[in-house]
Design an enzyme around this catalytic site. Structure first.
Site, PDB file in Angstrom:
ATOM      1  N   TYR A 177       2.234   0.476   5.074  1.00 24.13           N
ATOM      2  CA  TYR A 177       1.741  -0.316   3.947  1.00 24.13           C
ATOM      3  C   TYR A 177       2.912  -0.856   3.140  1.00 24.13           C
ATOM      4  O   TYR A 177       4.024  -0.321   3.163  1.00 24.13           O
ATOM      5  CB  TYR A 177       0.819   0.512   3.045  1.00 24.13           C
ATOM      6  CG  TYR A 177       1.506   1.631   2.292  1.00 24.13           C
ATOM      7  CD1 TYR A 177       2.017   1.425   1.007  1.00 24.13           C
ATOM      8  CD2 TYR A 177       1.637   2.906   2.843  1.00 24.13           C
ATOM      9  CE1 TYR A 177       2.634   2.455   0.310  1.00 24.13           C
ATOM     10  CE2 TYR A 177       2.249   3.939   2.152  1.00 24.13           C
ATOM     11  CZ  TYR A 177       2.747   3.709   0.888  1.00 24.13           C
ATOM     12  OH  TYR A 177       3.371   4.729   0.194  1.00 24.13           O
ATOM     13  N   CYS A 178       2.631  -1.938   2.414  1.00 29.85           N
ATOM     14  CA  CYS A 178       3.573  -2.500   1.450  1.00 29.85           C
ATOM     15  C   CYS A 178       2.746  -3.059   0.293  1.00 29.85           C
ATOM     16  O   CYS A 178       1.545  -2.811   0.209  1.00 29.85           O
ATOM     17  CB  CYS A 178       4.467  -3.561   2.086  1.00 29.85           C
ATOM     18  SG  CYS A 178       3.568  -4.960   2.798  1.00 29.85           S
ATOM     19  N   THR A 179       3.360  -3.801  -0.592  1.00 29.06           N
ATOM     20  CA  THR A 179       2.668  -4.243  -1.802  1.00 29.06           C
ATOM     21  C   THR A 179       1.486  -5.161  -1.505  1.00 29.06           C
ATOM     22  O   THR A 179       0.356  -4.899  -1.914  1.00 29.06           O
ATOM     23  CB  THR A 179       3.650  -4.963  -2.747  1.00 29.06           C
ATOM     24  OG1 THR A 179       4.771  -4.126  -2.992  1.00 29.06           O
ATOM     25  CG2 THR A 179       2.972  -5.303  -4.066  1.00 29.06           C
ATOM     26  N   VAL A 206      -1.245  -2.703  -0.756  1.00 27.99           N
ATOM     27  CA  VAL A 206      -1.724  -1.809  -1.816  1.00 27.99           C
ATOM     28  C   VAL A 206      -2.592  -2.568  -2.814  1.00 27.99           C
ATOM     29  O   VAL A 206      -3.559  -2.021  -3.358  1.00 27.99           O
ATOM     30  CB  VAL A 206      -0.533  -1.146  -2.540  1.00 27.99           C
ATOM     31  CG1 VAL A 206      -1.030  -0.221  -3.647  1.00 27.99           C
ATOM     32  CG2 VAL A 206       0.341  -0.384  -1.552  1.00 27.99           C
ATOM     33  N   ALA A 327       6.133  -9.391  -0.998  1.00 26.81           N
ATOM     34  CA  ALA A 327       5.341  -8.174  -1.015  1.00 26.81           C
ATOM     35  C   ALA A 327       4.939  -7.732   0.357  1.00 26.81           C
ATOM     36  O   ALA A 327       4.475  -6.636   0.527  1.00 26.81           O
ATOM     37  CB  ALA A 327       4.109  -8.375  -1.880  1.00 26.81           C
TER      38      ALA A 327
END
Length: 327
Positions: A177-179, A206, A327
């Site tokens: 996962y990332c932003t 996220v 992101a």
């Protein structure tokens, strides 16, 4: 009358026939709008972070989805009180994400929805990998995630080699996962190239998880590359307990500041008491330095831009404005 604003996060990986034309059209459109943004466009797609007065934001979303190259784009929307970028920035950037190496983005990990992600977290079967920088996950991350001590995304290719040595790629399922999702588009492709067979990525990152699932399995706040610096992932649950600590006194805190010593400008976590005591500086030594920006508690922790540097002297000490990592 109070105005309502939107913060938009979005990206699209796919061929863009004329990126410079798209840039010019964006700039022309924004001339009549109450907006601020940081948008990068290239032949490989678009990566955007945007804030604007609600009617202008809605107009922009409708306009962009009508553009032939961006019809399938998805927006993640948060309600905010004001614009969160210092200016309108729309520019060409060959690498939408600065990974530092080429990967085949036609081969990516399996996108899973926030609901599926939440279920898989409870299975506790996969290696959960945070692919953000260390200063980002320091204030918030998913439970039991692997948190690489990486300062920039360009370090992740080397980390992928290390990961393949520490875990059997054929037998280790990975959830990353990332932003907002864009970094996973590249890093999932990279892990597949390293031989990992089962790779999942959180669709929309996220931000999408918070919008769909609330706080859920997330702990702390989400670091963001705008004037907010950090935000709770669930708008309905703003009072999130800090998981980080003040770098000066070690009390609970999740507030980032740039050191007011312009020759330092270090990004650090600090509590309200210490930031006032040290005049916005990251250490006692910095608080005694000759070139210090005036600190104001009323201004909060908004990042310092060039116009805020050295207000009483020539701006020869201007430091590089922190560029947003996608992101």
């Amino acid at each position: 009358m109070e105005k309502n604003y939107y913060a938009l996060a979005y990206y699209y990986f796919g061929p863009v026939s004329n990126p410079y034309e798209e840039i010019a059209l964006h700039k022309q459109l924004f001339k009549t709008m109450d907006v601020s943004c940081r948008i990068y466009i290239s032949e490989e797609g678009i990566n955007g972070q945007f804030s604007g007065y609600q009617p202008d934001a809605e107009r922009y979303m409708a306009w962009l989805k009508q553009r032939p190259d961006f019809a399938s784009i998805k927006f993640k929307i948060h309600h905010i009180e004001e614009n969160i970028f210092p200016r309108v920035t729309v520019k060409y950037r060959k690498e939408l994400v600065a990974l530092g190496c080429s990967v085949d983005t036609t081969k990516q990990g399996k996108h899973i929805s926030p609901e599926e992600w939440h279920e898989k977290l409870q299975e506790n079967r996969c290696l959960v990998l945070d692919v953000r920088n260390n200063y980002e996950w320091k204030i918030g991350h998913f439970e039991n995630a692997v948190l690489p001590d990486i300062e920039t995304f360009r370090e992740f290719p080397d980390y992928a080699d290390r990961l393949a040595k520490e875990h059997d790629p054929a037998k280790t399922p990975v959830m990353m996962y990332c932003t907002g999702g864009i970094r996973c588009e590249l890093y999932s492709a990279l892990l597949l190239e390293k031989g990992f067979k089962e790779v999942y990525q959180l669709d929309g990152g996220v931000i999408a998880y918070g919008l769909k699932m609330g706080t859920g399995k997330w702990r702390g706040k989400l670091f963001v590359f705008d004037d907010r610096m950090a935000m709770p992932i669930d708008e309905a649950d703003p009072n999130v307990s800090p998981i980080a600590r003040c770098s000066l006194c070690n009390t609970d805190s999740d507030t980032y500041y740039n050191c007011a010593n312009t020759d330092c400008n270090n990004l650090f976590i600090c509590c309200e008491s210490c930031i006032a005591t040290h005049k916005g500086c990251c250490s006692e030594e910095c608080s005694q330095a000759p070139r210090i920006r005036a600190f104001s508690a009323e201004r909060g922790n908004k990042p310092f831009r060039r116009k805020h540097l050295c207000p009483t002297i020539e701006q020869s000490c201007c430091l590089k404005e922190q560029e947003n990592q996608p992101a």
